[in-house]
Design a protein around this motif. Sequence first.
Motif, mmCIF file in Angstrom:
data_model
loop_
_atom_site.group_PDB
_atom_site.id
_atom_site.type_symbol
_atom_site.label_atom_id
_atom_site.label_comp_id
_atom_site.label_asym_id
_atom_site.label_seq_id
_atom_site.Cartn_x
_atom_site.Cartn_y
_atom_site.Cartn_z
ATOM 1 N N HIS A 106 2.581 4.534 0.894
ATOM 2 C CA HIS A 106 2.912 5.178 2.177
ATOM 3 C C HIS A 106 2.850 4.202 3.371
ATOM 4 N N ILE A 107 2.438 2.984 3.158
ATOM 5 C CA ILE A 107 2.308 2.034 4.272
ATOM 6 C C ILE A 107 3.306 0.887 4.106
ATOM 7 N N TYR A 153 2.480 -6.138 8.802
ATOM 8 C CA TYR A 153 1.633 -5.856 9.964
ATOM 9 C C TYR A 153 0.970 -7.109 10.529
ATOM 10 N N VAL A 202 1.614 -5.112 3.318
ATOM 11 C CA VAL A 202 0.631 -5.318 4.388
ATOM 12 C C VAL A 202 1.046 -6.476 5.302
ATOM 13 N N LEU A 214 0.844 -1.201 0.000
ATOM 14 C CA LEU A 214 0.000 0.000 0.000
ATOM 15 C C LEU A 214 0.881 1.253 0.000
#
Length: 289
Positions: free
Chosen positions: A199-200, A206, A203, A197
């Motif tokens: 700017h993240i 996490y 995934v 994603l």
Amino acid sequence: MIHQFLAGKLQLEYVTVPIDALPQRLAGLRIVHLSDFHFDGLRLGVKLLTETIAQANALAPDVVVLTGDFVTYEPEPILELAPYLAQLQAKVGIFAVLGNHDLELSHSRELITQTLTRWGIQVLENAVVYPWGEGLAIVGLGDYWSDLFLPQRVLPAIPPQVPRLVLSHNPDTAAILRKWRVDLQLSGHTHGGQIVLPHIGPVMAYARPLRLSMPRSIRKLLWRSTHEVVKHWEWAQGLHRVGKNWLYVNRGLGTYLPGRLNCPPELTCITLVPAATTAPPPLAMAEST
Ligand SMILES: [Fe+2]
């Protein structure tokens, strides 16, 4: 098959890595790095493969390295893939290590190793070669998830002053290899996290902290059958410093369920430069008497 629209087009990444004690004659040495083909008729098309090989050859590399997962399950597609890989051109040759998917079936390791070798690609399994004499070594390790990961058999035998590249499919090995001198480790395996994603980041990075924050009973229910691809998602792609060692993780060419999003397949061009030597402290001036 990679959905180009979601994943992005093939991306050529340029990386420059400083190497301690790299001989001046090897300054600017160019490495093409490819990984994770998953060539099985579903996860990598011939069009992307041939486009990648043409771009790699246009870079006129000194050496080409391939960091595993040539196939996904059955090893037989290597018979079709190897002639394509043999079209890669490099001054001193093509070197490879196998990944976890190359060891899935009892005959996988032998068939893949023999086929690559027959096409002129040297498979390194806990082995070291010196294509430039004692100026720089290339080490290839067996896959981390198998009983073939034996760095202790090969790394201590290299003269300590010789810089070394280490090919190791799974980047988690960097946490173990940090106790040895590894000037640059080249890995794949993560496919860049596949779903990234803006700017993240990936995934999956996490998933682990989220799981660990849950009560054990819920954790078991939710994740009982989930297979952990890698522990260190922070190393999902790109260049990292692990202790004194450098680690580069290639996003690979092939994909795996659930596919890629914002995570383009990768061709890497790595240039080695001598690390800047720290100037010695100025000599103390002799006091005049
Ligand atoms: Fe893979």
